[in-house]
Design an enzyme around this catalytic site. Structure first.
Site, PDB file in Angstrom:
ATOM      1  CB  SER A  23      44.712 -48.355  -6.045  1.00  0.00           C
ATOM      2  OG  SER A  23      43.581 -48.805  -5.740  1.00  0.00           O
ATOM      3  CD  GLU A  63      34.218 -55.069 -16.615  1.00  0.00           C
ATOM      4  OE1 GLU A  63      34.970 -54.765 -15.673  1.00  0.00           O
ATOM      5  OE2 GLU A  63      33.304 -54.784 -16.786  1.00  0.00           O
TER       6      GLU A  63
END
Ligand code: F3S
Length: 283
Positions: free
Chosen positions: A222, A128
Site C-alpha cells: 500500500s 480511477e
C-alpha cells in the site's frame, strides 16, 4: 501509558461506503456477486468476501461472459462502457463509486461535450483515471510530470478543462497547472483532489511528533501506508510498520509514555481495534 489512535486511521469515507455495500450484497440472497476489480487492496478483506461468494472480475471480456448476478463498481469508478456492458448483459448494478469521483465523471462529461479538451492530472494507469477518461467525449490528455505538462500540445485555440485524480498531491497539482497556464490556453481548472489523504497524513505527523512510539498499520504494497510510515518515522524514531497484530506481537517496543497508532486507507477497522486493545493491555 497514553494511547492515541488517529481519527483518520483506516478507510476513507468512499472506501468504507464501498466495502459496506459489498458486505450488504453478500449477506443478501441475490445470486452470484462480482466486484469489478478488488474492492480494496487488502488481502484479508478480499479473501473474506471470497468466502462469502464474492468474486473479483477485472476486464470487459469477463463481464461479457456473465449470464446473471450482481456487479459492484468499486470506489475508483469506471468509464461509461462498463455501465453499458452491465446493462446490456441484464446484470444488476450496485454503484459504489465514491461520490467525489462521480462528480469528476459529470464534470468531464459535460465539459468535453461542450467542446473543451479534458486534461487529467494524475497517473494514466490508475483505475480511477482510466474511469474518468471513459467519460470524455473524444480523448483526454493525462499529465503526471513536469515534462509532460511542458510538452502538452493541443490544437490552436482549444479550450481546456483541467481536473485531477482525487489522490494526487496538491502542491504538485498546482505546479503542473501553472506550467499549463503559461501556454495561454483558455482553461477551466477544477481542483478535484480529495482531502482525505492529506488529512490522514497531517494527523499522523501531529501524533508521531508527540509519541514515544508510533505504529503504522497497512499492507506492504500500500503506497499510502508507506508514505504514512515515512512521515511518522521522520518525527518519531520508534516507528513500526505492521500488517496485522501478529507482526506487532513479534516486535519489541521500548517502554514509552505515549504510543500513537495510525493506518493506511485500506486497513480494516477490525485490525486497528485489535492493535489498540493489544497495546493497551500489553505495554
Ligand atoms: Fe476516499 Fe473518495 Fe476521497 S474514495 S480518498 S473519499 S475520493
Amino acid at each position: 501509558m497514553k494511547v492515541t489512535v488517529a481519527k483518520t486511521a483506516g478507510f476513507c469515507f468512499g472506501v468504507k461506503r464501498a466495502v459496506e455495500k459489498v458486505y450488504a450484497e453478500a449477506d443478501g440472497t441475490g445470486g452470484p456477486i462480482y466486484t469489478y476489480g478488488p474492492i480494496i487492496h487488502n488481502e484479508s478483506v478480499v479473501k473474506d468476501l471470497e468466502e462469502r461468494g464474492v468474486r473479483v472480475i477485472g476486464t470487459p471480456a469477463e463481464l461479457e461472459k456473465l449470464e446473471r448476478g450482481t456487479v459492484i463498481i468499486r470506489s475508483h469508478g469506471v468509464g461509461r462502457d462498463i455501465y453499458r456492458l452491465i446493462e446490456e448483459r441484464g446484470l444488476k448494478l450496485v454503484d459504489a463509486t465514491c461520490p467525489f469521483v462521480l462528480k469528476i465523471h459529470r464534470i468531464v462529461e459535460k465539459e468535453s461535450r461542450a467542446g473543451r479538451q479534458i486534461v487529467i492530472i494524475g497517473n494514466r494507469n490508475h483505475p480511477e483515471v482510466e474511469g474518468i477518461m471513459g467519460w470524455c467525449e473524444g480523448t483526454a490528455e493525462v499529465i503526471e510530470t513536469k515534462e509532460e505538462a511542458e510538452n502538452l500540445t493541443v490544437k490552436q485555440n482549444a479550450k481546456l478543462c483541467v481536473v485531477s485524480q482525487t489522490t494526487f498531491n496538491n502542491n504538485k497539482f498546482k505546479n503542473l497547472v501553472e506550467i499549463i497556464a503559461e501556454k495561454g490556453y483558455d482553461s477551466n481548472v477544477i481542483n478535484t483532489i480529495c482531502s482525505a489523504t492529506d488529512e490522514r497524513q497531517r494527523e499522523a505527523a501531529e501524533i508521531a511528533a508527540q509519541a514515544g512510539a508510533m505504529i503504522v498499520i497497512g499492507g506492504r504494497q500500500s503506497s499510502n501506508t508507506q508514505k504514512l510510515f515515512e512521515i511518522c518515522k521522520k518525527r518519531c524514531e520508534n516507528t513500526y510498520y505492521i500488517q496485522t497484530l501478529k507482526d506487532l506481537e513479534q516486535t519489541i517496543i521500548p517502554p514509552v509514555d505515549c504510543v500513537g497508532i495510525t493506518a493506511g486507507a485500506s486497513t480494516p477497522n477490525q485490525i486497528i481495534k485489535e492493535v489498540q486493545k493489544y497495546v493497551r493491555n500489553e505495554f
